[in-house]
Design an enzyme around this catalytic site. Structure first.
Site, mmCIF file in Angstrom:
data_model
loop_
_atom_site.group_PDB
_atom_site.id
_atom_site.type_symbol
_atom_site.label_atom_id
_atom_site.label_comp_id
_atom_site.label_asym_id
_atom_site.label_seq_id
_atom_site.Cartn_x
_atom_site.Cartn_y
_atom_site.Cartn_z
ATOM 1 N N ARG A 108 0.924 -52.202 -50.712
ATOM 2 C CA ARG A 108 1.956 -51.236 -50.337
ATOM 3 C C ARG A 108 1.831 -50.751 -48.897
ATOM 4 N NH1 ARG A 108 1.821 -50.033 -55.986
ATOM 5 N NH2 ARG A 108 -0.084 -51.196 -55.727
ATOM 6 N N THR A 109 0.652 -50.294 -48.519
ATOM 7 C CA THR A 109 0.506 -49.650 -47.217
ATOM 8 C C THR A 109 0.793 -50.641 -46.090
ATOM 9 O OG1 THR A 109 -1.124 -48.202 -48.220
ATOM 10 C CG2 THR A 109 -1.033 -48.199 -45.831
ATOM 11 N N LYS A 164 -21.254 -58.795 -39.248
ATOM 12 C CA LYS A 164 -22.058 -59.948 -38.837
ATOM 13 C C LYS A 164 -21.986 -60.163 -37.336
ATOM 14 C CE LYS A 164 -21.300 -62.685 -42.818
ATOM 15 N NZ LYS A 164 -20.135 -63.489 -43.091
ATOM 16 N N ARG A 223 -6.825 -49.731 -41.227
ATOM 17 C CA ARG A 223 -7.459 -49.385 -42.504
ATOM 18 C C ARG A 223 -8.871 -49.969 -42.495
ATOM 19 N NH1 ARG A 223 -5.292 -49.913 -48.620
ATOM 20 N NH2 ARG A 223 -4.272 -48.009 -47.933
ATOM 21 N N HIS A 259 -6.199 -40.465 -45.903
ATOM 22 C CA HIS A 259 -5.089 -41.425 -45.982
ATOM 23 C C HIS A 259 -3.809 -40.605 -45.716
ATOM 24 C CE1 HIS A 259 -2.660 -44.735 -47.001
ATOM 25 N NE2 HIS A 259 -3.034 -44.986 -48.231
HETATM 26 C C1 NCD Z 1 -4.578 -45.945 -52.225
HETATM 27 C C2 NCD Z 1 -5.596 -46.333 -51.194
HETATM 28 O O1 NCD Z 1 -5.667 -47.491 -50.771
HETATM 29 O O2 NCD Z 1 -6.329 -45.451 -50.814
HETATM 30 N N1 NCD Z 1 -3.526 -46.839 -52.376
HETATM 31 C C3 NCD Z 1 -2.511 -46.911 -51.491
HETATM 32 O O3 NCD Z 1 -2.659 -46.720 -50.304
HETATM 33 N N2 NCD Z 1 -1.293 -47.143 -52.005
HETATM 34 C C4 NCD Z 1 -5.184 -45.582 -53.512
HETATM 35 C C5 NCD Z 1 -5.991 -46.608 -54.231
HETATM 36 O O4 NCD Z 1 -6.360 -47.646 -53.701
HETATM 37 O O5 NCD Z 1 -6.295 -46.345 -55.394
#
Ligand code: NCD
Length: 299
Positions: A45-46, A73, A95, A123
């Site tokens: 999703r993100t 590494k 991320r 987040h």
């Molecule tokens: C979350 C994340 O990656 O922190 N998901 C997301 O961004 N949609 C929550 C999760 O991974 O459970």
């Protein structure tokens, strides 16, 4: 993030929700700008929503998925940042599995950096999209009682939501088994519960979290069956919340672990699909704010 800034992003995102629903979604606000999605952790999703957000605003978007192991590494995180910085991107969306890694990287580059999730720390765009989802359905955030339930200890979604919801005047509760409830969590401005039924009393919003198995070292729950029995959201536990309480989950969901499938798919109560839709709009607002005209005017 201060309250005014949150409202500004949410207002702007509201406008993008409408353009995203139109047949023609294109804009040239970020034409000529480059956004690099740098993901050291898998994401559906993100990453997709940041990519769509950038493209819908006319930016050039590049996706890089790098295994965190290769960072350890060889080339360090900083080297990667410096290399990308030399290519003059306008924004890096990052991320990383380690808390604080995105902040460290942001200190080494001179473009905008968006935290798309760092370890179990923060987040922020998830909290913004959750806030937009709630605000559109309830018309406000202040005065609402929100319960965040499940793996609080390992959840960056929980931490960012606690911060944003408190800033916006909501009452935040966290509900978790003692092993997944960090000691001193009350200092973040929440009331903590280990009993799901008590914690859900009078709640307007019930936000469920995934068990973050990948961040657990050792055993935090006796068994999945037992976890679902005490902490899984089903209609019986939900009955303790307000009769019109709404259900949220950031995804990916473990059906039958933290949430009953029927509850997750209840179109009258569940906002899970709306959360995904709001994700694109919020990320458009964030990218526009950081790299759009306003920024160049301010410089
Ligand atoms: C979350 C994340 O990656 O922190 N998901 C997301 O961004 N949609 C929550 C999760 O991974 O459970």
């Amino acid at each position: 993030m201060a309250g005014g800034e949150i409202v500004e992003i949410l207002d702007r995102a509201d406008g993008y929700v409408e353009t995203n629903r139109a047949a023609s979604k294109g804009s040239d606000l970020l034409a000529g700008r480059t956004v690099i999605n740098l993901f050291f952790e898998t994401s559906t999703r993100t990453r997709t929503s940041f990519e769509l957000a950038g493209k819908r605003l006319g930016a050039d978007v590049i996706n890089m998925e790098v295994a965190w192991s290769s960072i350890k590494k060889g080339e360090t995180l900083i080297d990667t940042a410096m290399t990308l910085n030399a290519m003059h991107p306008d924004a890096l969306v990052v991320r990383a599995p380690d808390s604080g890694a995105v902040k460290l990287l942001s200190e080494k580059v001179n473009c905008a950096v968006v935290n798309a999730g760092d370890g179990s720390h923060e987040h922020p765009t998830q909290a913004l999209l959750d806030a937009l989802t709630i605000r559109r359905r309830r018309g406000r955030l202040d005065g609402l009682r929100v319960a965040i339930c499940g793996d609080i200890a390992h959840s960056r979604v929980a931490r960012s939501n606690i911060h944003l919801l408190n800033t916006m005047g909501a009452e935040v509760r966290v509900i978790a088994p003692p092993t997944l409830l960090p000691s001193g969590i009350e200092k973040l401005g929440v009331t903590a519960f280990t009993d799901m039924r008590k914690g859900l009393e009078g709640c307007d919003i019930v936000m469920m979290l995934r068990l973050q198995i990948e961040r657990m070292q050792g055993s935090f729950v006796p068994s999945i069956r037992e976890y679902f029995h005490f902490y899984g959201l089903d209609y019986e536990k939900l009955a303790n919340a307000k009769p019109d309480a709404l259900i949220m989950h950031p995804g990916p969901m473990n059906r039958g672990v933290e949430i009953d499938s029927v509850v997750a798919d209840d179109i009258d109560r569940s906002l899970i699909r709306q959360q995904v839709e709001m994700g694109v709009a919020v990320r458009m607002a964030v990218l526009a704010k950081l790299t759009g005209e306003e920024r160049s005017e301010a410089q």
